[in-house]
Design an enzyme around this catalytic site. Sequence first.
Site, mmCIF file in Angstrom:
data_model
loop_
_atom_site.group_PDB
_atom_site.id
_atom_site.type_symbol
_atom_site.label_atom_id
_atom_site.label_comp_id
_atom_site.label_asym_id
_atom_site.label_seq_id
_atom_site.Cartn_x
_atom_site.Cartn_y
_atom_site.Cartn_z
ATOM 1 C CG ASP A 516 -0.223 -0.144 2.542
ATOM 2 O OD1 ASP A 516 0.895 -0.693 2.554
ATOM 3 O OD2 ASP A 516 -0.764 0.282 3.578
ATOM 4 N NE ARG A 520 0.248 3.791 6.562
ATOM 5 C CZ ARG A 520 -0.607 4.457 5.802
ATOM 6 N NH1 ARG A 520 -0.495 5.760 5.646
ATOM 7 N NH2 ARG A 520 -1.589 3.819 5.196
ATOM 8 C CG ASP A 521 3.874 1.822 11.506
ATOM 9 O OD1 ASP A 521 3.199 2.544 10.738
ATOM 10 O OD2 ASP A 521 3.648 1.740 12.721
ATOM 11 C CD GLU A 522 -1.127 0.250 6.844
ATOM 12 O OE1 GLU A 522 -0.994 1.349 7.384
ATOM 13 O OE2 GLU A 522 -2.232 -0.252 6.595
ATOM 14 C CG ASP A 529 -4.699 -0.350 -1.150
ATOM 15 O OD1 ASP A 529 -5.598 -0.890 -0.478
ATOM 16 O OD2 ASP A 529 -4.053 0.627 -0.758
ATOM 17 C CD1 TRP A 583 -8.517 -4.074 1.367
ATOM 18 C CD2 TRP A 583 -10.502 -3.144 0.934
ATOM 19 N NE1 TRP A 583 -8.360 -2.703 1.399
ATOM 20 C CE2 TRP A 583 -9.561 -2.112 1.132
ATOM 21 C CE3 TRP A 583 -11.813 -2.786 0.631
ATOM 22 C CZ2 TRP A 583 -9.899 -0.761 1.058
ATOM 23 C CZ3 TRP A 583 -12.147 -1.439 0.549
ATOM 24 C CH2 TRP A 583 -11.197 -0.453 0.762
ATOM 25 C CD GLU A 792 -3.047 6.611 3.256
ATOM 26 O OE1 GLU A 792 -2.116 7.242 3.790
ATOM 27 O OE2 GLU A 792 -3.551 5.596 3.751
ATOM 28 C CG HIS A 819 -1.524 4.899 -0.203
ATOM 29 N ND1 HIS A 819 -0.625 4.748 0.814
ATOM 30 C CD2 HIS A 819 -2.596 4.115 0.118
ATOM 31 C CE1 HIS A 819 -1.149 3.913 1.717
ATOM 32 N NE2 HIS A 819 -2.340 3.502 1.305
HETATM 33 C C1 BGC Z 1 -3.948 1.068 3.881
HETATM 34 C C2 BGC Z 1 -4.896 1.122 2.730
HETATM 35 C C3 BGC Z 1 -5.838 -0.014 2.924
HETATM 36 C C4 BGC Z 1 -6.639 0.340 4.129
HETATM 37 C C5 BGC Z 1 -7.825 -0.487 4.425
HETATM 38 C C6 BGC Z 1 -4.748 1.315 5.110
HETATM 39 O O1 BGC Z 1 -4.011 1.397 6.233
HETATM 40 O O2 BGC Z 1 -2.894 1.930 3.730
HETATM 41 O O3 BGC Z 1 -4.429 1.475 1.548
HETATM 42 O O4 BGC Z 1 -6.554 -0.407 1.836
HETATM 43 O O5 BGC Z 1 -5.816 0.468 5.242
HETATM 44 O O6 BGC Z 1 -8.757 0.365 4.760
#
Ligand code: BGC
Length: 934
Positions: A516, A520-522, A529, A583, A792, A819
């Site tokens: 995504d 960041r920490d993701e 996405d 999703w 984003e 994003h």
């Molecule tokens: C992500 C998104 C993802 C979403 C779900 C986020 O933290 O960065 O792109 O689809 O969470 O709602």
Amino acid sequence: MIFRLALIPILATSLNAFTVTGLQVEHQSNPVGLDDSHPRFQWQIAGETPGLSQSAYQIVVGTSAESISGDSGDLWDSGKVASSASHVTYAGKDLPSTAYIFWKVRTWNTSDEVSPWSETQKYITALIGSDPTAPWISFKDDIPFHKEAKKLHLPAPRYYRKSVKTDRKITKAIAYASALGIYELHLNGKRVGDTYFAPGWTNYHKRAYYNTYDLTSQLQGNTNTLGAIVADGWYAGYVAYGKLVGYGPYKTGRNTYGKTPALMVQLELTYDDGSKETVTTDPTWKVTTGPEYEADFLMGESYDARKELGAWSTNGYDDSAWQSAILAKDNGSHKHVFIDRFSKEEKEFGFVKPPVLQAYPAQPVRITEELPSKSVTKREDGKYIFDLGQNIAGLIRLKVTGESGQKLTIRYGEVLHPDGRLMTENLRQARSTDTYICKGDPKGETWTPRFTSHGFRYIEVSGLTEKPSTSMVTGLVMHSDTPFSSGFECSDPSVTQVYKNAVWTQRGNWIDLPTDCPQRDERMGWTGDAQIYAASAAYHADVAAFFKKWLRELEDDMTPEGYYPSYAPYPVGHGGAIHGTAWSDAGIIVPHSIWKATGNPDFFVNHWPAMTQYMEARKKHDPELQGTAFGAPWGDWLNVNDPTPHEYVDLCYFALVCKQMAAMAEAQSLNNEAQKYTDWLETLRKNFRANHLQADGSIKPTSQSAYVLALDCGLLTDEQERKTAGAHLAKHLQSKSGPTNTGMTTGFLGTKPLLPVLTDTGNLDLAVKLIQSRKFPSWGYEVKNGATTIWERWNSYTEEHGFGGADGKMNAAMNSFSHYAFGAVTEWMMSTLAGIAPAEPGYSKILLHPHFPSKEASDETDTISWVKAYHDSPHGRISVSWKRDGNDALVYEATIPPNTTAELILPESSPWKSENPARVSETLLPGTHRIVVK
Ligand code: BGC
């Protein structure tokens, strides 16, 4: 009205010469390490003869260049096959493992003239039908299991080495290597290959990949030294937002899959007498720590150059101070409670051999471009900020001359605060900080981290004693090395920049999987996405092998009920449900999108049982087919105060996946299944009409995305009703627009189809007005505010409120500048504005249907008056251009590749001279065509 259509084959040649090019096996060119027993071979035809097409082909496959030097091969000779297909699934003798496979193709044109044989291709098979059996090794890990959620724990990567002595001449050396963690392989003092983050991110409890390396040319005589560096990676390091929300063992956010990284190397040697030997990792390997004292994917890397090990992977290196490696299993069992939103159960964090080991199926992550710093600025606090001029993901190369022990701290940011400070709030818990301690080499020293990645445009360096030059920092762009395959430009530089920004955002996020965001920490493979963007991604690059890999990860982390997860891999749970409307639907939409782009049905054939299971699970959850709250309620995520109820979004997406499943079932001649999904779709349509379509043709709920989704997902099919709904949508947009606002309120789900449905319902000018707008919210607003990637949020930055949003709280929450979801507009730019789309999967038939806005479409700037675009399709390059000339005539050019046809749809007379001229459709044959419409 004058309509003039002139087909001028500009490049017509009298020669019938044609060749075979663009050869790929399993969507890669000359891959190293394929374990497919029946790989798919494909090719293209090149030649300038107008109308050039294939009537037959022959493919030969063999175990040596000599074996295919004639017109046959020792593994397979297809013979002359009368077919226009430019791909074929292998049907020869069993492919040998660990072998060089040579192949070539020739084709016949429709006059039965034969091409020369293509250049001989060579790929390397990995282990077909078996897994590497080498033992996994580790260092003896006495470090207590990390239990302090607040404190970072960043163990040093380990260096492994082993000298291998042989008494005969080696003619072939193929290594298979993998790690639980991420690793780099070395041989005889040099790094092997150029891959980063091998072996990629998977659910290691279900599957891991191994990489294949041909070491033959790097060998030196009878003694050769193998080395590897292994870091925590996704296996044991910090992953996603685990630390932020307190998930994982002891809520630390690390050790998601296990405690101690492990290494597996299996070297297959072939000697000149034909005999073979296998050398593997075992406890005779030595292990130690090196200059990296921290190495974490999210947190960054720290390197003390004074502790460099010298030529640690060469023969004769003194490793007497190193420890012996141990079998990974000998670190014992470590059972701890894993905590996340959905579980609180004891799990094994000791070594568990991945039950499935497979050859890495895609292009690996590589450094694909270097960007020099454009400027360097001194800050009052003595720090320097370098600017690359482009937001990227990857690493830097640091070139510095410093005192021994001088410590440089390097931080990364996508944007700067208005006062010039680095903006790092949007990294959340990703420390994204590298540290370099100089060894004090007066000639200067150069360093690049290896086991981390950052999302950044700006680099802040502290610890310097004098002003550096820009050459101190070079940006290294890293991503899965998918070949890029398109270009788009038009008369409006802002729109051209939007296209570039979307491609840059793909580059920033295609790191082993479709993430995504890179900062960041993701950095997870969010499925929503990915499904929104898959078709755009497939325009931008050849992403077939990339998705072949990710679709496995998606299936591996399906829930027991049969729901695809919200992200894949699925390391820790989320605040909501594991799955969710739009999703989880990625499990259907991505295979469908990639099939359309490539023509390869394997993307759904190989996943059909799981896809079917998902559809049944979805139906079980919603037996009446009305749309229900299905999993996490993200819905039209990040809409602008115009939400759409979850149940309604679900109804639309259920319809979309039914439509796509019916098409994919039909493509496999599964007629009953196709009928079943068509019946479901009909019921969904009926329920939509009964519950959501009003007598005046408006839709309830009234959000913009409610209209967009109904129109896009196949719920509204009647032409007149579509037009009416389109008019309501346009009215909705206009009612919200103003001197500073576009009126657009759509979020992730509504934005991608917004311009397509506006175009389709007779509102092209409004679609063009939106793509050209610089008002808030819009793509142009981002460009106007300096974006070099897609944001984003529409309001990731606003002129009034900066990064903070109206409530000033947005940084802390999340605010990525890279994003790709809103960048999915490029699909419309390519398919509709430029007008290049697959009429049949894989572009064997192309739809060329450009759209021409009226001169007044944009009220902010000159309306787009020309467009140029190309896409490298599986058959070769498709290029188009159109322009409005000074006399308002339409000048259209298209080149379509051999072995295809195109259906061209153009107005019958100049779209700028008469209103809504009728459309004419023409079939174009391969070649270049120039058409003037007056
Ligand atoms: C992500 C998104 C993802 C979403 C779900 C986020 O933290 O960065 O792109 O689809 O969470 O709602």
